[in-house]
Design an enzyme around this catalytic site. Structure first.
Site, mmCIF file in Angstrom:
data_model
loop_
_atom_site.group_PDB
_atom_site.id
_atom_site.type_symbol
_atom_site.label_atom_id
_atom_site.label_comp_id
_atom_site.label_asym_id
_atom_site.label_seq_id
_atom_site.Cartn_x
_atom_site.Cartn_y
_atom_site.Cartn_z
ATOM 1 N N GLU A 131 29.380 -20.640 1.429
ATOM 2 C CA GLU A 131 29.187 -19.400 0.639
ATOM 3 C C GLU A 131 29.275 -18.143 1.389
ATOM 4 O OE1 GLU A 131 25.378 -18.122 -2.513
ATOM 5 O OE2 GLU A 131 25.068 -18.814 -0.415
ATOM 6 N N GLU A 226 24.287 -8.741 -6.094
ATOM 7 C CA GLU A 226 23.121 -9.662 -6.086
ATOM 8 C C GLU A 226 21.926 -9.116 -6.012
ATOM 9 O OE1 GLU A 226 21.697 -14.040 -4.466
ATOM 10 O OE2 GLU A 226 23.407 -12.955 -3.367
#
Length: 240
Positions: A131, A226
């Site tokens: 990720e 995010e």
């Protein structure tokens, strides 16, 4: 996921002016709201969903609270998106491409308000399962690898973080996060990220070789946001 071109000078001026003064409280009549696991007002449920808009891939994931994804200026700028959210354990989403690569990603953050942890390029590889974040604004925690590097005139710190038994694109797995941390990008300006420079650095210093070789089997790659601070926030940005 916590749980998880050249263009003319005139166009650059027009693009920056429009994206830096977006009327985000009153969406224009041609505003688009994606229909899927998102209702007619753009509100998303507690799961990850994705789709296509304006020739671009989009994805969004939310835990708790509420969030809304719309494409208010997609008719003028195909890569435009807006995400508003509040009281989330985690929310991450953005717009880009179904398959990541070493492309140069252009972006303009026209509006950024409230609480957020990260704005930048976000994506995954499958081999190895990684990720990754290119942090243009904000901060993603991780262990400093003492391998700073320059790309597009910006100095990035390279960090890693191990996620154990965490949600991923392949289900619950243990994997590393690779983080290129800049964090001080401005809003209202056309900027770019040379993904090949970051991929090369991760390949050379990430520690996944020789077992896996270079990063490969890229999954999605988006420019997005995010937030896991639990507060209210909003972004309107355009990627191309």
């Amino acid at each position: 996921m916590k749980k998880i071109v050249s263009i003319t000078v005139f166009f650059m001026f027009l693009f920056t002016s429009c994206t830096n003064n977006l009327d985000t409280d009153n969406l224009p009549e041609n505003a688009e709201v994606q229909q899927k696991s998102i209702d007619s007002n753009g509100y998303i449920s507690d799961n990850r969903t994705d789709g296509n808009n304006g020739g671009y891939f989009w994805t969004i994931y939310k835990e708790g609270g509420w969030g809304r994804l719309t494409f208010p200026y997609a008719n003028q700028y195909a890569g435009n998106f807006q995400i508003e959210y509040d009281n989330n354990q985690d929310i991450v989403g953005g717009k880009g491409w179904r398959t990541g690569s070493g492309r140069t990603i252009n972006y303009n953050i026209g509006l950024l308000q409230g609480a957020y942890n990260f704005v930048g390029v976000y994506g995954w590889t499958r081999t190895p399962l990684i990720e990754y974040y290119v942090v243009e604004k904000g901060n993603i925690p991780g262990q400093n690898q003492n391998r700073n590097f320059n790309a597009n005139g910006k100095n990035y710190q390279f960090k890693k973080q191990l996620r154990s038994n965490a949600p991923s694109i392949l289900g619950t797995k243990t994997f590393y996060q690779y983080i290129s941390q800049h964090g001080s990008a401005t809003t209202g300006n056309n900027q770019k990220v040379n993904m090949q420079a970051h991929i090369n650095h991760w390949n050379n210093h990430g520690g996944h070789r020789p077992q896996w070789g270079n990063l490969r089997d890229f999954d999605y790659q988006v420019f997005g946001i995010e937030s896991y601070s639990g507060g209210w926030g909003k972004i309107n940005a355009t990627v191309w």
